[in-house]
Write a protein that holds these residues in place. Structure first.
Motif, PDB file in Angstrom:
ATOM      1  N   TYR A 193       0.840  -1.206   0.000  1.00  0.00           N
ATOM      2  CA  TYR A 193       0.000   0.000   0.000  1.00  0.00           C
ATOM      3  C   TYR A 193       0.878   1.260   0.000  1.00  0.00           C
ATOM      4  O   TYR A 193       0.637   2.211  -0.751  1.00  0.00           O
ATOM      5  CB  TYR A 193      -0.917  -0.010   1.225  1.00  0.00           C
ATOM      6  N   VAL A 194       1.931   1.246   0.836  1.00  0.00           N
ATOM      7  CA  VAL A 194       2.840   2.393   0.919  1.00  0.00           C
ATOM      8  C   VAL A 194       3.542   2.608  -0.414  1.00  0.00           C
ATOM      9  O   VAL A 194       3.675   3.741  -0.893  1.00  0.00           O
ATOM     10  CB  VAL A 194       3.855   2.190   2.059  1.00  0.00           C
ATOM     11  N   ARG A 195       4.014   1.531  -1.035  1.00  0.00           N
ATOM     12  CA  ARG A 195       4.671   1.660  -2.335  1.00  0.00           C
ATOM     13  C   ARG A 195       3.745   2.313  -3.355  1.00  0.00           C
ATOM     14  O   ARG A 195       4.145   3.200  -4.114  1.00  0.00           O
ATOM     15  CB  ARG A 195       5.079   0.277  -2.854  1.00  0.00           C
ATOM     16  N   ALA A 244       7.441  -2.042   6.575  1.00  0.00           N
ATOM     17  CA  ALA A 244       7.070  -0.897   5.739  1.00  0.00           C
ATOM     18  C   ALA A 244       8.204   0.107   5.610  1.00  0.00           C
ATOM     19  O   ALA A 244       8.334   0.780   4.583  1.00  0.00           O
ATOM     20  CB  ALA A 244       5.817  -0.220   6.295  1.00  0.00           C
ATOM     21  N   VAL A 245       9.039   0.221   6.642  1.00  0.00           N
ATOM     22  CA  VAL A 245      10.198   1.117   6.560  1.00  0.00           C
ATOM     23  C   VAL A 245      11.272   0.511   5.671  1.00  0.00           C
ATOM     24  O   VAL A 245      11.792   1.159   4.753  1.00  0.00           O
ATOM     25  CB  VAL A 245      10.763   1.404   7.971  1.00  0.00           C
ATOM     26  N   ARG A 246      11.609  -0.750   5.907  1.00  0.00           N
ATOM     27  CA  ARG A 246      12.711  -1.368   5.168  1.00  0.00           C
ATOM     28  C   ARG A 246      12.325  -1.720   3.729  1.00  0.00           C
ATOM     29  O   ARG A 246      13.129  -1.577   2.807  1.00  0.00           O
ATOM     30  CB  ARG A 246      13.176  -2.633   5.891  1.00  0.00           C
ATOM     31  N   LEU A 247      11.089  -2.212   3.525  1.00  0.00           N
ATOM     32  CA  LEU A 247      10.694  -2.697   2.208  1.00  0.00           C
ATOM     33  C   LEU A 247      10.081  -1.617   1.324  1.00  0.00           C
ATOM     34  O   LEU A 247      10.132  -1.724   0.097  1.00  0.00           O
ATOM     35  CB  LEU A 247       9.693  -3.845   2.353  1.00  0.00           C
ATOM     36  N   ALA A 248       9.481  -0.588   1.940  1.00  0.00           N
ATOM     37  CA  ALA A 248       8.735   0.395   1.153  1.00  0.00           C
ATOM     38  C   ALA A 248       9.213   1.826   1.345  1.00  0.00           C
ATOM     39  O   ALA A 248       8.640   2.737   0.765  1.00  0.00           O
ATOM     40  CB  ALA A 248       7.242   0.297   1.487  1.00  0.00           C
ATOM     41  N   ASP A 249      10.242   2.033   2.172  1.00  0.00           N
ATOM     42  CA  ASP A 249      10.792   3.373   2.368  1.00  0.00           C
ATOM     43  C   ASP A 249       9.715   4.363   2.792  1.00  0.00           C
ATOM     44  O   ASP A 249       9.594   5.466   2.251  1.00  0.00           O
ATOM     45  CB  ASP A 249      11.477   3.851   1.079  1.00  0.00           C
TER      46      ASP A 249
END
Length: 791
Positions: A193-195, A244-249
């Motif tokens: 979702y973040v990406r 979400a921090v590591r995978l999607a910045d």
């Protein structure tokens, strides 16, 4: 000569350093907070004034704005406003800040976007709990992308979503805002979702909330304390945020209102700096939940006044106060008192300016009102597909799919109420801002969808009962507002009237089948039966809906129960007497059409529960990945779930067979485990199955859950078709937080379970992890890979 900070050819680092060096203390502090204004096209902006946000006056506002502003709070989402007029008003504010203040620093506009951009005209998506039920990461990324495009088109550059709280107690009102009860599922869907929301260049900021552990509050009550140890916090509640921090910045994080073991999240240097920035490498903005800093002195009692509260929060790692400047306005006083240093303020402002430059606001501060794009055909199509894929068939005696020759009694308070398909952070429902409600004319209700599908002559509609006879506002916003709870007496707004039940019974008697639509009306702070601050003490259907269901079942007409809700509910013992039970969550504006599609077989059902349905409220908190002793000794009669995490039926049948492992053992320091099996459709219809891989650590140095989800995949097969499915799980994903407080992979035996739900396990095997105990540091492999091949 152009100032360095205005020169886009310069590096962002140089530009920020130049600008920071020019700023007065007042201009720095102005970047560290927001204002919640009712904007006007003519520039005569008004301060939003109510019991929640407090008050301000126009002269004071103008003086403050002359120093600049960090963020503008919900400029189009605070009241019904035409989007074009809203964009013009936002541009007017931006023009003042860019062209009429000394340094010309643009403002960031933020809006809510949990289930679509929360502004008039935005596409109304299903709730996050429905997102979770799709088990479809690619589709959720598409949702994020579409919502992000709508948000950008109205000038919004930061969205206050997604919610990464891991559901633990269905009585909690915000359960509807979560993706579900499994940390891996939540983290994977949230990352996608973040990406989608932020885009490839992160020119939009997603906001991860509520950091962290918010969903395990005492008694599932909003804001209540969380009593939680570090291992459980790290393995369950922090994992989705780390993903979400590591995978999607992810570009932003929002702390939660509660305290953990006595430490408020808004004042936690450990969470906001040590874990988030130092350990995970987060480089974005930490923004306060609305008036969260004020609660440090008003409720938590860890600060004596606004200045001390501001110093605590900003030193802990906070960057921006939202929605206003309740405490940031006292930072000069905090400086004078030695509560905070100028170096800390400079570091915060440096981060804020860096993000504004990354977003491109200095080069493109204005929004093109001709480019507003809401309710596009693509957005509506995505909303429809999510709603379709989220419908979960819990039970079915064969009555589904419905034959279109049937006459149907469509009964229930949620059958023809558009608000019954919307979550608490959809624009028409979110009553915190005013008593004005959007008409929700874009919502397709079950009644309108079934009448369109079957014809009005075959549908007999009867409301049956009310949930709320009148929508209310003005309930206490926060627990703790009433100091002596023993004297508090509150009257429930839920209807107790039985007057409409006889007409519903008569409609059922005259039909071939009765579809009874029950559930919730979402609304924040006790304006609904679920939503933020609308917690409950039971999982019995709200109001007299159980009495309605009892009466309709007694007619003998086959009953299909459809639950549109923000949490699971029990059926008062009728689970074995109804012909089918369907969980539809809040399906958004396409929810009614999606429901008709699935129940008639136009679309094959493929939703799976992302949250278990506890046997009773007494089983709460209940979740599938519990510890062995969670059931009590002897096993409590109320414990467990009839419909557990991952459960959902299709209109066809699948078999699982031929399990193989690619190795008997694997080193703890490297590699992955490959487990393969054959999935075969043995039914008469094409359908989607969602095989799921669960892992159990059989012997461990700390107590571990009985099983944990590590992989899943949607697989569509035609009748008679088979596929080879391979789950490849990195050994990193066998890790947990050990006795010394850091993540480790420990050697030992692990059971691998392949199932169609967390309870329906069809294949089992074991793998041995060998070698030394390995500490995991820095980036680690957090996602399994899945391969599907068709012979």
């Amino acid at each position: 000569m152009t100032d360095i900070y205005k020169n886009s050819a310069q590096s962002i680092e140089n530009r920020v350093a130049d600008l920071l060096g020019r700023m007065s203390i007042e201009e720095k502090i102005a970047q560290m907070h927001a204002f919640w204004l009712l904007l006007s096209e003519d520039g005569r902006h008004e301060v939003r004034t109510d019991a929640f946000t407090g008050a301000d006056d126009a002269d004071r506002l103008k003086a403050k704005l002359s120093f600049g502003l960090g963020q503008i709070t919900r400029p189009l989402g605070s009241r019904p406003v035409d989007p074009a007029a809203g964009v013009r008003a936002l541009n007017r504010l931006q023009k003042f800040l860019v062209e009429e203040t000394r340094l010309g620093i643009p403002v960031i506009s933020h809006e809510e976007c949990l289930s679509g951009i929360m502004a008039q005209g935005g596409t109304l998506f299903p709730s996050s709990l429905a997102f979770g039920a799709t088990f479809d990461p690619a589709l959720i990324e598409e949702v994020g992308r579409v919502i992000g495009e709508e948000a950008r088109s109205i000038g919004c550059r930061q969205g206050l979503a997604p919610v990464l709280d891991v559901a633990r107690d269905a009585r909690w009102g915000r359960t509807e805002e979560t993706f579900g009860e499994d940390p891996y599922l939540v983290g994977l869907l949230a990352s996608r979702y973040v990406r989608g929301l932020q885009g490839r260049d992160r020119d939009f900021l997603a906001t991860l909330k509520h950091y962290a552990g918010h969903s395990l509050s005492e008694g599932a009550r909003n804001h209540a304390p969380v009593n939680l140890g570090w291992r459980e916090l790290n393995d369950t509640f922090l994992l989705p945020f780390e993903m979400a921090v590591r995978l999607a910045d992810a570009g932003s994080v929002m702390p939660a209102y509660h305290d953990i073991d006595g430490e408020p999240c808004h004042a936690s240097h450990h969470l906001l700096t040590k874990v988030l920035r130092d350990d995970w490498g987060f480089d974005g903005l930490v923004v306060a939940d609305y008036i969260g800093i004020s609660l440090l002195y008003k409720h938590h009692g860890v600060a004596a006044d606004p200045a001390e509260a501001a110093a605590l929060a900003f030193k802990a790692g906070l960057d921006v106060e939202l929605p206003g400047d309740d405490c940031a306005a006292h930072l000069k006083e905090a400086l004078a008192r030695g509560l905070i240093g100028i170096d800390t303020i400079d570091e915060i402002v440096r981060r804020i300016l860096t993000e504004k430059m990354r977003l491109g606001l200095f080069e493109n501060p204005y929004t093109d009102e001709a480019g507003i794009a809401l309710q596009t055909p693509e957005a509506i199509d995505v909303a429809r597909r999510v709603a379709q894929k989220s419908v979960v068939i819990l039970a079915n005696d064969g009555i589904l799919p419905l034959a279109e020759t049937k006459t149907i009694a469509l009964i229930g308070p949620t059958a023809d109420d558009p608000l019954a398909l919307l979550g608490d952070y959809s624009f028409p429902v979110h009553l915190i801002v005013s008593d004005l409600k959007d008409a929700a004319t874009s919502v397709i209700t079950p009644r309108s969808a079934f009448e369109a599908r079957f014809g009005t002559e075959r549908i007999r509609y009867a409301k049956g009962c009310h949930i709320l006879e009148a929508r209310q506002s003005g309930a206490p916003v926060f627990p703790g507002d009433v100091p002596d709870m023993t004297t508090l007496s509150q009257t429930s707004p839920v209807s107790t009237s039985l007057d409409l039940i006889p007409a519903a019974v008569e409609a059922a008697r005259q039909a071939d089948v009765a579809i009874v639509c029950v559930g919730d009306l979402s609304g924040i702070f006790q304006t609904g039966t679920v939503g933020e601050g609308s917690d409950t003490d039971t999982l019995v259907l709200p109001g007299v809906q159980q009495a309605l269901l009892d009466a309709v079942v007694e007619t003998g007409t086959p009953v299909i129960v459809v639950i549109t809700s923000g949490r699971p509910y029990t059926l008062g013992g009728l689970e074995d007497r109804v012909a089918a039970q369907v969980m539809a969550f809040f399906g958004g504006q396409e929810g009614g059409a999606a429901l008709a599609d699935v129940l008639t077989g136009v679309v094959e059902p493929s939703g799976r529960l992302s949250i278990s349905v506890p046997r009773s409220g007494g089983a709460s908190p209940y979740f599938y990945n519990h510890k062995f002793k969670s059931s009590g000794t002897p096993v409590a009669r109320h414990f467990g779930s009839r419909y557990p995490f991952g459960h959902g039926l299709s209109y066809t049948d699948f078999v699982y067979e031929d399990l193989t492992l690619d190795r008997a053992s694997v080193q703890s320091e490297e590699g992955s485990v490959g487990v393969s099996f054959t999935l075969r459709n043995v039914g008469q219809r094409g359908g989607t199955e969602i095989p799921q891989l669960y892992v159990r650590d059989l012997v461990c140095s700390v107590v571990r859950p009985i099983k944990e989800l590590k992989a899943f995949r949607r697989v569509f097969l035609e009748p008679g078709e088979s596929a080879c499915v391979t789950f490849r799980v990195p050994t990193d994903m066998f890790s947990f937080t050990g006795q010394e407080g850091f993540r480790i992979v420990e050697p030992g035996m692990f059971e691998l379970m392949i199932g169609s739900s967390s309870a329906a396990i069809h294949l089992r095997t074991q793998i041995e992890v060998t070698g030394p105990v390995r500490r995991i540091e820095g980036d680690w492999k957090m996602v399994s890979r899945v391969f599907v091949s068709h012979p």
